[in-house]
Motif scaffolding. Sequence first.
Motif, mmCIF file in Angstrom:
data_model
loop_
_atom_site.group_PDB
_atom_site.id
_atom_site.type_symbol
_atom_site.label_atom_id
_atom_site.label_comp_id
_atom_site.label_asym_id
_atom_site.label_seq_id
_atom_site.Cartn_x
_atom_site.Cartn_y
_atom_site.Cartn_z
ATOM 1 N N THR A 33 -11.685 2.029 -5.872
ATOM 2 C CA THR A 33 -10.528 2.101 -4.780
ATOM 3 C C THR A 33 -10.895 3.075 -3.581
ATOM 4 O O THR A 33 -10.620 2.479 -2.406
ATOM 5 C CB THR A 33 -9.256 2.825 -5.422
ATOM 6 N N ASP A 265 -2.556 8.183 -0.491
ATOM 7 C CA ASP A 265 -2.273 6.786 -0.819
ATOM 8 C C ASP A 265 -3.159 6.009 -0.615
ATOM 9 O O ASP A 265 -3.274 5.648 0.684
ATOM 10 C CB ASP A 265 -0.805 6.406 -0.267
ATOM 11 N N SER A 267 -3.654 2.472 -0.409
ATOM 12 C CA SER A 267 -3.148 1.319 -0.223
ATOM 13 C C SER A 267 -4.112 0.612 0.788
ATOM 14 O O SER A 267 -4.154 1.131 1.914
ATOM 15 C CB SER A 267 -1.666 1.596 0.325
ATOM 16 N N SER A 269 -3.742 -2.095 2.250
ATOM 17 C CA SER A 269 -3.033 -3.052 2.942
ATOM 18 C C SER A 269 -3.060 -2.408 4.523
ATOM 19 O O SER A 269 -3.089 -3.180 5.417
ATOM 20 C CB SER A 269 -1.881 -3.357 2.634
ATOM 21 N N CYS A 274 -1.744 5.260 5.798
ATOM 22 C CA CYS A 274 -2.154 6.293 4.665
ATOM 23 C C CYS A 274 -2.664 7.186 4.915
ATOM 24 O O CYS A 274 -2.229 8.443 4.537
ATOM 25 C CB CYS A 274 -2.723 5.405 3.435
#
Length: 914
Positions: A33, A265, A267, A269, A274
């Motif tokens: 991630t 975070d 994220s 997208s 973030c």
Amino acid sequence: MEDQSPDRISVGSAPKKSSSSSRGRQRNFSSSTCKDFLRKFVDNELLTSTLEDWFSGHSEDCDFRKPVFDVPFDLTELQNFDYALEGVTFQQLVRMPNALYASTSDAFEANAYLALEDFLHAGIKGLWETFWGPDAAMPFSVACIHSTSSKFYPAEKAISSGKLDGVCATAILLKSLKHSQGRWDHIVVLALLRPDIGMVSTQGDQEPSPAVLGEALFFALRVLLSRSLSRSSTVLRNSDCVYLLLVDSQFGGVVKVQGDLNKLDFSLSNVYDCAAEWIKRHAKISVSSIDRVWNKLGNANWGDIGTLQILIAMFYSMIQFYGEPKYSLDELATEHSSRLQSRRSERHLVDRQANGNGLFRSQRPSHSPEIVEVQEEAAVDVKPQETLQLEVGSVVLMDDAYSQKGFQINDILTDSDPPIYTSIPVEDPTKTYLLHVGSSPSHLEPAWEDMNSWYQVQRQTKVLTLMKQRGISSRYIPHMASSGRVVHPGPCNMPNSSGSCGHPWCSTPILVTSPVGQTISNLIRNGLFGVEEALRCCHDCLSALAAAASAGIRHGDIRPENVIRVSNGSRYPYFVLIGWGHAILEDRDRPVMNLFFSSTFALQEGKLCAASDAESLIYLLYFSCGGVCPELDSVESALQWRETSWSRRVIQQRLGDVSAVLKAFADYVDSLCGTPYPMDYDIWLKRLRRTMNEDHGKEIDTSSKRKEHASTIRSGGSIPASAASQAVRVRERRQPSSRRSAAHASAMAAAAGVYRRVLKAVQTHVGGAASKQQHFRDFVAAEFRAPAGTDADARARLRLAGDYAYLLTSVHHHKDLLFSYNIAVDRSDEMKKILNKSAASVGLQLPDVYQPNHSLCSEVPLESAFPQQMLLCFPCLDQSFPCGLSHPTQCMECRIRLQVHPHLPMNGNRSSAE
């Protein structure tokens, strides 16, 4: 920028799996991630535009106010750092070009990158040689970072290859043998060269523009994310803080970003939203003022505040990646006082007090205002300062936080510098305290030798207060009764609580501790340090060290002057470990270097290991018990003496003459010296306590006899010893039967307990065949099951049984200890496995080891096999053989143990042969 990660090397390869302990920091996000987040987080302009409202104060997140950033370094910190760098030579060879005189923009930018790279190299080289020493190789390098190719290379290479336009920053990197090209997680400090940094200073602002600050936050977050993916535990520990340098051709500043990435975070997208949210809510940002770094000639102003901010940021970053320096910042800053005193001596300053203008008055000739030549032989008459002299009988007034207390000097405990006094409080003359008197604050700066008093008073006060806060309570550690400052005679015009009115006694610190006793030096001088004192001293000092070690505190200065014996009218006095001023509280603290009592690790490394205090205690006991005092004049001679004494077991033998438990303790400490293994205080305190209890039992018997003898003499008569013993037996017979039966039952219970303890030790620690254990059990049962004889004989048997159990247990414990350190490990089975495996790989097999079979021994005498010789058992010449037969002939093991003697008669036995 293109949509490509600058951290190509560190993101493109997956990290190896490792335990959480080896990685050093737990993270709540996965590596994949984080890598995906880094691949999309590549445009600093998008992040700056996202943070634009926050910078301008138009965002609801900041309550429609501009964010206020703290400064990373205060003025006192920078001044202390400046004192530490006095006399350090930084040399920037490539000068920074001035924008006002630049001919072309390309040439100006190329020279600016070269000058910045040379400035960073000169700064990090000077800091390394100053704080870590010039002997070790510097583990850092400087390189430029390309925005698209994700490569690190020198500025000269970027200029020659025409890739200067793609250079986005200059970094100080940690050198790595595996990754010589550089990685983003190896970035120590990142410097951004931008042309508009100086516009902030010309416009009167103290912080950089939002565009520059947004770009700095972008690179800071990229560095932190890259560090979080590192495989190095050192890098992972520093994945929450990074320093960035903002410079142009004249000015510069520092940005510090600190925060927990677990709150980010990830994220995918919208990575920029973030990142902006994490910066607003979870990041702590510190921004320094923008000050001048280079002058108009292009030379760095190394002593100015702008350059000091950059250097101290580099210094803290080096500590993050390489650990604490060899020479601490405080140590080097303290040398400023000695340099200041030398300068005053050169200028012949005679008055250290400030005059009306705040300056120092220098010596001026009274006969003429003109400049005169001073002859070399002419001495300057300097009036010595009046210092605090305490004599026996004098009274000292102390002002603490609540009231004033008076102490009358009763005696001088030590004549060291500074001395320690024994005092009596005026309000309560029944009590006695130790009085530690320091030096006035006006004396500490020019007098380098007064640091001893600072350690003895101010720092010992800090250590004892810290012990009290952490709940350390032991009778073997001094108790701080009070602390304060001396109240001098006359009026005191002290401006504030930390200043001085000019009186030499003003603001002199005082520390009052208890209990009071005699130092070991005085006991040795008076011949009062014997076997019992040595055991008690070892036990009590170990108890003090164990209590302090539970809170992470080590003494670091064990010597005869720092151990006192306290009597207080009790029959069994105890020892107290004093002098905690040099205690080690943090890793940066350094112990006292004592050639006679410092540990080997302290002399070699300047630090303490887990067993350093115990080793110093061994040296204290060795010299106190009559050990030969060597002539030591250097650290090398001290280390050589220690190596020779431990290897030849001189220390163990000397302590063994005093007590067997002290010799065993010395062997235990020798096995731990220089290792990270912790001390096992409990087991040695238990053994020392048991040894002292046995000795005290003997003393009780003798003391009871002395009391009976004294009562006989007081009655006016003298009786012989036989009559005295008979009288004792008569008094015992007159005792009630219930009391005699209770005493007999307790004695039998003690005997049964000791007997069971010996049997358990034999069952646990005696190995081998069952016949060997049976032999030991029979011996124990015959000797200790029912001790016969008088009460004295029974007690002696019980003590002997306890010694047997202690010996068996100690040998087993020592064997386990050696095996835990991989000492004396039998590797024959391991070598056999390796050889069998090697032989099997080539189609071979090792031969079987011959096992002797004693059943093949026949009853044929050896004389028939060797008619001209006599065979005797070697080496004892005894005709007993391993197989149990009197005349073995075929047993190979018995033949090996036999020695052929050609000069003995054929039919002679042992007596005739002799």
